[in-house]
Design a protein around this motif. Structure first.
Motif, PDB file in Angstrom:
ATOM      1  N   CYS A 115     -35.981  19.014  15.286  1.00 39.12           N
ATOM      2  CA  CYS A 115     -36.576  20.124  16.040  1.00 39.12           C
ATOM      3  C   CYS A 115     -36.247  19.918  17.518  1.00 39.12           C
ATOM      4  N   VAL A 116     -35.494  20.844  18.080  1.00 34.22           N
ATOM      5  CA  VAL A 116     -34.897  20.670  19.400  1.00 34.22           C
ATOM      6  C   VAL A 116     -35.748  21.309  20.506  1.00 34.22           C
ATOM      7  N   ASP A 117     -36.284  20.472  21.386  1.00 38.59           N
ATOM      8  CA  ASP A 117     -36.794  20.877  22.697  1.00 38.59           C
ATOM      9  C   ASP A 117     -37.871  21.971  22.673  1.00 38.59           C
ATOM     10  N   MET A 118     -38.796  21.867  21.745  1.00 38.53           N
ATOM     11  CA  MET A 118     -39.922  22.809  21.736  1.00 38.53           C
ATOM     12  C   MET A 118     -41.012  22.263  22.666  1.00 38.53           C
TER      13      MET A 118
ATOM     14  N   GLU B 161     -32.494  25.838  23.073  1.00 38.36           N
ATOM     15  CA  GLU B 161     -32.073  27.200  22.903  1.00 38.36           C
ATOM     16  C   GLU B 161     -30.876  27.232  21.961  1.00 38.36           C
ATOM     17  N   THR B 162     -30.798  28.300  21.182  1.00 35.15           N
ATOM     18  CA  THR B 162     -29.770  28.446  20.162  1.00 35.15           C
ATOM     19  C   THR B 162     -28.373  28.172  20.693  1.00 35.15           C
ATOM     20  N   ASP B 163     -28.109  28.640  21.915  1.00 35.17           N
ATOM     21  CA  ASP B 163     -26.766  28.622  22.488  1.00 35.17           C
ATOM     22  C   ASP B 163     -26.539  27.475  23.468  1.00 35.17           C
ATOM     23  N   VAL B 164     -27.512  26.580  23.613  1.00 32.18           N
ATOM     24  CA  VAL B 164     -27.356  25.464  24.550  1.00 32.18           C
ATOM     25  C   VAL B 164     -27.647  24.144  23.815  1.00 32.18           C
TER      26      VAL B 164
ATOM     27  N   THR C 227     -32.609  30.196  10.713  1.00 33.75           N
ATOM     28  CA  THR C 227     -32.329  31.332  11.592  1.00 33.75           C
ATOM     29  C   THR C 227     -33.572  31.898  12.273  1.00 33.75           C
ATOM     30  N   ASP C 228     -34.707  31.887  11.589  1.00 30.08           N
ATOM     31  CA  ASP C 228     -35.932  32.408  12.214  1.00 30.08           C
ATOM     32  C   ASP C 228     -36.761  31.289  12.841  1.00 30.08           C
ATOM     33  N   GLY C 229     -36.164  30.103  12.960  1.00 26.90           N
ATOM     34  CA  GLY C 229     -36.809  28.978  13.633  1.00 26.90           C
ATOM     35  C   GLY C 229     -36.082  28.584  14.903  1.00 26.90           C
ATOM     36  N   LEU C 230     -35.228  29.489  15.424  1.00 25.95           N
ATOM     37  CA  LEU C 230     -34.477  29.249  16.651  1.00 25.95           C
ATOM     38  C   LEU C 230     -34.880  30.261  17.709  1.00 25.95           C
TER      39      LEU C 230
ATOM     40  N   HIS D 123     -27.830  34.314  21.373  1.00 28.71           N
ATOM     41  CA  HIS D 123     -28.455  33.880  20.118  1.00 28.71           C
ATOM     42  C   HIS D 123     -27.737  34.494  18.923  1.00 28.71           C
ATOM     43  N   ASP D 124     -27.548  35.823  18.967  1.00 28.46           N
ATOM     44  CA  ASP D 124     -26.886  36.511  17.861  1.00 28.46           C
ATOM     45  C   ASP D 124     -25.450  36.032  17.687  1.00 28.46           C
ATOM     46  N   ALA D 125     -24.767  35.823  18.808  1.00 31.90           N
ATOM     47  CA  ALA D 125     -23.382  35.347  18.740  1.00 31.90           C
ATOM     48  C   ALA D 125     -23.305  33.964  18.100  1.00 31.90           C
ATOM     49  N   MET D 126     -24.264  33.102  18.420  1.00 34.30           N
ATOM     50  CA  MET D 126     -24.240  31.752  17.858  1.00 34.30           C
ATOM     51  C   MET D 126     -24.504  31.768  16.358  1.00 34.30           C
ATOM     52  N   LEU D 127     -25.406  32.629  15.892  1.00 34.56           N
ATOM     53  CA  LEU D 127     -25.642  32.705  14.451  1.00 34.56           C
ATOM     54  C   LEU D 127     -24.386  33.158  13.720  1.00 34.56           C
TER      55      LEU D 127
END
Length: 203
Positions: free
Chosen positions: A20-23, A141-144, A164-167, A175-179
């Motif tokens: 779990c990243v950086d929450m 963040e999804t993209d970082v 996908t719904d946990g990012l 975000h969309d681009a990374m998925l």
């Protein structure tokens, strides 16, 4: 949603861990790095941690103590983001959000000073010592920082399941681009699933 919501390479078992990243409070609260929809994904992350607290490792991004600290471009970075140094922000805001901090222990924490949780930490050694070969990834963040965590895990040969719904991200477009990237370009190494599908398939 991008991609097929299924665990394409089979169910998950004892060799799986949750990264779990950086929450953290500094991204959830009103700061210059606020991620506005972190509260929206937090209940999904909590469900995963509740189901697998001993298998969860939380990362925390620890910023520089003072403006001008850091090597190379990180020095310039913290001159730009003076408000996000610990001296200005306060050490308490580096902590996990309360909804997740209550799980430590048995969940573990990894502190990092750059985007990647693989650099300057013992994350890989911890995971290998426990026989882990698969990582479920949530957070921001999804993209970082999530991107850096995922690519580092791919390089080390882990099977990756991105929830996908946990990012979350401060940029919907990124975000969309990374998925799309996770599902398409890394389709052999990264699976994209929802929380419900993950929990049904992690036995």
């Amino acid at each position: 949603m991008v991609g097929t919501d299924e665990l394409r390479f089979g169910p998950l078992g004892r060799s799986c861990a949750h990264l779990c990243v950086d929450m953290q409070r500094m991204f959830a609260e009103q700061t210059d790095w606020c991620t506005p929809w972190m509260p929206r994904v937090l209940p999904k992350v909590v469900r995963i941690v509740e189901a697998h607290p001993k298998e969860t490792l939380f990362t925390r991004f620890v910023p520089a103590q003072m403006p001008g600290n850091g090597e190379g471009t990180w020095k310039r970075y913290y001159e730009r983001w003076t408000s996000m140094t610990i001296a200005h922000l306060g050490a308490d805001r580096v902590n996990l959000v309360p909804e997740l901090s209550r799980f430590v222990p048995p969940a573990e924490m990894i502190d990092k000073h750059v985007y990647s949780p693989w650099l300057g930490t013992d994350l890989h050694e911890r995971l290998r010592g426990r026989g882990i070969d698969t990582l479920v990834v949530t957070g921001g963040e999804t993209d970082v920082c999530v991107l850096s965590a995922v690519l580092g895990a791919v390089d080390r040969g882990y099977r990756i399941v991105v929830v996908t719904d946990g990012l979350c991200s401060s940029s919907d477009e990124a975000h969309d681009a990374m998925l799309t990237l996770y599902h398409g370009r890394y389709g052999q190494q990264v699976e994209t699933v929802t929380t419900d599908t993950l929990l049904r398939g992690w036995v």
